[in-house]
Design a protein around this motif. Structure first.
Motif, PDB file in Angstrom:
ATOM      1  N   GLN A  55       0.822  -1.210   0.000  1.00  0.00           N
ATOM      2  CA  GLN A  55       0.000   0.000   0.000  1.00  0.00           C
ATOM      3  C   GLN A  55       0.855   1.259   0.000  1.00  0.00           C
ATOM      4  O   GLN A  55       1.894   1.329   0.652  1.00  0.00           O
ATOM      5  CB  GLN A  55      -0.930  -0.013   1.223  1.00  0.00           C
ATOM      6  N   TRP A  57      -0.233   5.379   0.035  1.00  0.00           N
ATOM      7  CA  TRP A  57      -1.316   6.366  -0.045  1.00  0.00           C
ATOM      8  C   TRP A  57      -0.812   7.806  -0.025  1.00  0.00           C
ATOM      9  O   TRP A  57      -1.048   8.579  -0.951  1.00  0.00           O
ATOM     10  CB  TRP A  57      -2.314   6.156   1.100  1.00  0.00           C
ATOM     11  N   ILE A  60       1.087   9.335  -3.067  1.00  0.00           N
ATOM     12  CA  ILE A  60       0.224   9.461  -4.243  1.00  0.00           C
ATOM     13  C   ILE A  60      -0.789  10.583  -4.027  1.00  0.00           C
ATOM     14  O   ILE A  60      -1.148  11.305  -4.964  1.00  0.00           O
ATOM     15  CB  ILE A  60      -0.505   8.133  -4.538  1.00  0.00           C
ATOM     16  N   HIS A  61      -1.238  10.736  -2.806  1.00  0.00           N
ATOM     17  CA  HIS A  61      -2.155  11.827  -2.443  1.00  0.00           C
ATOM     18  C   HIS A  61      -1.561  13.182  -2.841  1.00  0.00           C
ATOM     19  O   HIS A  61      -2.236  14.004  -3.469  1.00  0.00           O
ATOM     20  CB  HIS A  61      -2.418  11.768  -0.934  1.00  0.00           C
ATOM     21  N   ASN A  84      -7.321  12.306  -3.804  1.00  0.00           N
ATOM     22  CA  ASN A  84      -7.399  10.904  -3.396  1.00  0.00           C
ATOM     23  C   ASN A  84      -7.869   9.986  -4.525  1.00  0.00           C
ATOM     24  O   ASN A  84      -7.732   8.762  -4.425  1.00  0.00           O
ATOM     25  CB  ASN A  84      -8.326  10.752  -2.189  1.00  0.00           C
ATOM     26  N   TRP A  86      -6.376   9.838  -7.248  1.00  0.00           N
ATOM     27  CA  TRP A  86      -5.099   9.290  -7.717  1.00  0.00           C
ATOM     28  C   TRP A  86      -4.610   8.187  -6.779  1.00  0.00           C
ATOM     29  O   TRP A  86      -4.082   7.174  -7.234  1.00  0.00           O
ATOM     30  CB  TRP A  86      -4.063  10.411  -7.844  1.00  0.00           C
ATOM     31  N   SER A  87      -4.805   8.375  -5.484  1.00  0.00           N
ATOM     32  CA  SER A  87      -4.395   7.341  -4.530  1.00  0.00           C
ATOM     33  C   SER A  87      -5.163   6.050  -4.765  1.00  0.00           C
ATOM     34  O   SER A  87      -4.591   4.955  -4.754  1.00  0.00           O
ATOM     35  CB  SER A  87      -4.614   7.828  -3.092  1.00  0.00           C
ATOM     36  N   ASN A  91      -3.258   2.707  -6.387  1.00  0.00           N
ATOM     37  CA  ASN A  91      -3.257   1.511  -5.542  1.00  0.00           C
ATOM     38  C   ASN A  91      -3.943   0.342  -6.240  1.00  0.00           C
ATOM     39  O   ASN A  91      -3.453  -0.788  -6.194  1.00  0.00           O
ATOM     40  CB  ASN A  91      -3.931   1.803  -4.197  1.00  0.00           C
ATOM     41  N   ARG A  99      -9.396  -0.651  -3.009  1.00  0.00           N
ATOM     42  CA  ARG A  99      -9.577   0.607  -2.275  1.00  0.00           C
ATOM     43  C   ARG A  99      -9.902   0.391  -0.804  1.00  0.00           C
ATOM     44  O   ARG A  99      -9.482   1.177   0.047  1.00  0.00           O
ATOM     45  CB  ARG A  99     -10.650   1.462  -2.947  1.00  0.00           C
ATOM     46  N   HIS A 103      -6.842   2.134   2.153  1.00  0.00           N
ATOM     47  CA  HIS A 103      -6.952   3.129   3.228  1.00  0.00           C
ATOM     48  C   HIS A 103      -8.071   2.719   4.180  1.00  0.00           C
ATOM     49  O   HIS A 103      -9.150   2.303   3.743  1.00  0.00           O
ATOM     50  CB  HIS A 103      -7.240   4.516   2.654  1.00  0.00           C
TER      51      HIS A 103
END
Length: 217
Positions: A55, A57, A60-61, A84, A86-87, A91, A99, A103
């Motif tokens: 993971q 996050w 990428i955020h 998010n 993009w996150s 992922n 998803r 997160h």
């Protein structure tokens, strides 16, 4: 970085480098967007150990924040929201992580609770931000796929003379997404508390209305 560009509907070659710099003290937060992106030293290990199945996050955020455009951003509601996308995209599409696992705030239970509380609270735009706002975009993505999201972003690349205030910008987004998927989405956005104007609704009276409404995931 190719995935970042793909979702933004941009060429893979960026006009300037997207660099991360870690330091013992930065100007704001744990990590912030910009050129370069700044992060605390503790993030360095995460940045150099990217691999499928692991993971990722936060980095990428902030890369997503560098892709945000004011023409489809509705500040302050979406400042920490649309990045998010993009996150979630990276992922799932690159790292192979769902998803709900990418997160903790995207588990089915938490998504359901957020939507229920938003509906019970009267669907006020003042409460539409971060994870609640992200739910609007995720429901559209889950209905129409990532290609539709990319096409919406691509459509903005060909527009000029954008409105400055949130109300007309939100109407433009609803109009653009409706045109992209060939369905009348104005009811969907109104159900989320967006200030959709009658003139916007009238543009799509001949299109099939999407029955999807804010609902627990």
């Amino acid at each position: 970085m190719r995935a970042i560009a793909d979702l933004a509907a941009k060429p893979h070659k960026f006009p300037r480098k997207e660099r991360f710099v870690t330091d013992v003290q930065i100007s704001a937060g744990w990590m912030h967007a910009g050129y370069p992106i700044m992060a605390h030293h503790a993030s360095a290990a995460e940045l150099v150990d990217v691999k499928k199945g692991k993971q990722l996050w936060g980095p990428i955020h902030v890369l997503g924040q560098n892709q945000q455009r004011s023409c489809w951003e509705f500040r302050p509601h979406t400042t920490e929201c649309t990045c998010n996308l993009w996150s979630v995209f990276v992922n799932e599409e690159v790292l192979g992580i769902n998803r709900a696992q990418a997160h903790g705030d995207l588990t089915s239970a938490k998504r359901t609770t957020r939507v229920e509380e938003y509906i019970k609270g009267g669907r006020k735009l003042s409460d539409w931000s971060v994870w609640v706002a992200l739910e609007t975009y995720l429901q559209l993505q889950e209905k129409f796929g990532w290609d539709a999201v990319k096409k919406v972003f691509a459509a903005y690349h060909h527009m000029r003379d954008f409105p400055e205030d949130n109300d007309p910008k939100m109407n433009l987004y609803a109009e653009t997404f409706s045109q992209t998927v060939g369905m009348n989405l104005t009811g969907f956005f109104k159900a989320w508390g967006w200030p959709i104007e009658t003139a916007t609704e009238e543009k799509f009276v001949n299109l099939i209305k999407m029955t999807l409404t804010p609902q627990p995931h």
